[in-house]
Scaffold this motif. Structure first.
Motif, PDB file in Angstrom:
ATOM      1  N   THR A   1      27.601  30.880 -13.663  1.00  0.00           N
ATOM      2  CA  THR A   1      26.771  30.509 -14.823  1.00  0.00           C
ATOM      3  C   THR A   1      27.657  30.507 -16.234  1.00  0.00           C
ATOM      4  O   THR A   1      28.024  31.275 -16.253  1.00  0.00           O
ATOM      5  CB  THR A   1      25.580  32.234 -14.744  1.00  0.00           C
ATOM      6  OG1 THR A   1      25.601  32.102 -13.809  1.00  0.00           O
ATOM      7  CG2 THR A   1      24.720  32.379 -16.021  1.00  0.00           C
ATOM      8  N   VAL A   2      26.588  29.789 -16.802  1.00  0.00           N
ATOM      9  CA  VAL A   2      27.613  29.488 -18.153  1.00  0.00           C
ATOM     10  C   VAL A   2      26.781  30.738 -19.281  1.00  0.00           C
ATOM     11  O   VAL A   2      26.575  30.890 -19.817  1.00  0.00           O
ATOM     12  CB  VAL A   2      27.461  28.576 -18.539  1.00  0.00           C
ATOM     13  CG1 VAL A   2      27.902  28.519 -20.494  1.00  0.00           C
ATOM     14  CG2 VAL A   2      28.307  27.146 -18.079  1.00  0.00           C
ATOM     15  N   VAL A   3      28.328  31.846 -19.623  1.00  0.00           N
ATOM     16  CA  VAL A   3      27.590  33.039 -20.521  1.00  0.00           C
ATOM     17  C   VAL A   3      28.067  32.885 -22.058  1.00  0.00           C
ATOM     18  O   VAL A   3      28.803  32.940 -22.130  1.00  0.00           O
ATOM     19  CB  VAL A   3      28.186  34.305 -20.069  1.00  0.00           C
ATOM     20  CG1 VAL A   3      27.468  35.631 -20.924  1.00  0.00           C
ATOM     21  CG2 VAL A   3      26.837  34.480 -18.980  1.00  0.00           C
ATOM     22  N   GLU A   4      27.312  32.557 -23.017  1.00  0.00           N
ATOM     23  CA  GLU A   4      27.623  32.249 -24.498  1.00  0.00           C
ATOM     24  C   GLU A   4      28.084  33.457 -24.598  1.00  0.00           C
ATOM     25  O   GLU A   4      27.866  34.721 -24.433  1.00  0.00           O
ATOM     26  CB  GLU A   4      26.410  31.709 -24.826  1.00  0.00           C
ATOM     27  CG  GLU A   4      25.956  30.403 -25.197  1.00  0.00           C
ATOM     28  CD  GLU A   4      26.571  29.488 -24.723  1.00  0.00           C
ATOM     29  OE1 GLU A   4      27.979  29.026 -25.865  1.00  0.00           O
ATOM     30  OE2 GLU A   4      26.744  28.123 -23.788  1.00  0.00           O
ATOM     31  N   ASP A   5      29.338  33.182 -25.517  1.00  0.00           N
ATOM     32  CA  ASP A   5      30.065  34.424 -26.056  1.00  0.00           C
ATOM     33  C   ASP A   5      30.737  35.452 -25.501  1.00  0.00           C
ATOM     34  O   ASP A   5      30.182  37.225 -25.468  1.00  0.00           O
ATOM     35  CB  ASP A   5      28.705  35.209 -27.308  1.00  0.00           C
ATOM     36  CG  ASP A   5      28.525  34.316 -28.236  1.00  0.00           C
ATOM     37  OD1 ASP A   5      29.080  33.374 -28.736  1.00  0.00           O
ATOM     38  OD2 ASP A   5      27.075  34.403 -29.000  1.00  0.00           O
ATOM     39  N   TYR A   6      30.639  35.820 -24.104  1.00  0.00           N
ATOM     40  CA  TYR A   6      31.837  36.452 -23.393  1.00  0.00           C
ATOM     41  C   TYR A   6      32.772  36.933 -23.734  1.00  0.00           C
ATOM     42  O   TYR A   6      32.769  37.974 -23.449  1.00  0.00           O
ATOM     43  CB  TYR A   6      31.224  35.515 -21.361  1.00  0.00           C
ATOM     44  CG  TYR A   6      31.698  36.824 -21.065  1.00  0.00           C
ATOM     45  CD1 TYR A   6      30.758  36.861 -19.738  1.00  0.00           C
ATOM     46  CD2 TYR A   6      32.701  37.294 -20.422  1.00  0.00           C
ATOM     47  CE1 TYR A   6      30.749  37.689 -19.072  1.00  0.00           C
ATOM     48  CE2 TYR A   6      33.734  38.112 -19.415  1.00  0.00           C
ATOM     49  CZ  TYR A   6      32.419  38.540 -18.869  1.00  0.00           C
ATOM     50  OH  TYR A   6      32.802  39.171 -17.910  1.00  0.00           O
ATOM     51  N   SER A   7      32.898  35.999 -24.320  1.00  0.00           N
ATOM     52  CA  SER A   7      34.181  36.691 -24.759  1.00  0.00           C
ATOM     53  C   SER A   7      34.526  36.658 -26.645  1.00  0.00           C
ATOM     54  O   SER A   7      35.957  36.775 -27.128  1.00  0.00           O
ATOM     55  CB  SER A   7      36.279  35.261 -24.270  1.00  0.00           C
ATOM     56  OG  SER A   7      35.745  36.265 -22.906  1.00  0.00           O
TER      57      SER A   7
END
Length: 153
Positions: free
Chosen positions: A127-133
């Motif tokens: 899954t791509v998670v926006e703003d994860y880092s």
């Protein structure tokens, strides 16, 4: 003699750092190699050792919610494509279960096609998670159930 998967020591950590380009090439992830991982989370920090040195390693830990987080996994440049990464992950999963893990997790950057393909082959949900880092820093998040897994929090 074959490859032995063993708990990492601080001497192993220092050897990995001395041979860093053999594992990561031009990618500079040295800041992610934290000595405290080996010192504080020893059972889930493993090296693949052979007569010619450390061929690969995985440094990870188990979170309070029962997630075995594989923070770093690398195989030396001359030991790739032989299943060592898969073997390290299996040993990490076993060690994580021994520390109470019920699921596995890892992350990478969007441009790391090799890691994404590797985790897909191992059966991870991708899954791509926006703003994860942080703002504008999306990450690819890998998740995989372990036997007896409970739902993700």
């Amino acid at each position: 003699m074959g490859i032995r998967i063993e708990r990492a020591t601080m001497a192993d950590f220092h050897q990995v750092m001395a041979d860093y380009p053999r594992y990561w090439g031009e990618r500079d992830l040295r800041s992610l190699h934290l000595p405290m991982l080996v010192q504080e989370f020893g059972p889930t920090c493993l090296v693949a050792r052979a007569d010619d040195g450390i061929r690969g390693y995985v440094f990870g830990f188990v979170t309070p919610d029962g997630t075995g987080y594989a923070h770093l996994l690398a195989v030396r440049d001359d030991a790739r494509r032989g299943g060592l990464g898969r073997r390290l992950y299996a040993e990490f999963a076993e060690a994580a279960v021994g520390q109470g893990a019920r699921r596995l997790k890892a992350i990478t950057t969007l441009d790391n096609a090799g890691s994404i393909a590797f985790h897909r082959v191992l059966g991870f949900e991708v899954t791509v998670v926006e703003d994860y880092s942080g703002p504008g820093q999306a990450r690819v998040v890998f998740r995989r159930a372990l036997p007896g897994e409970v739902p993700w929090p």
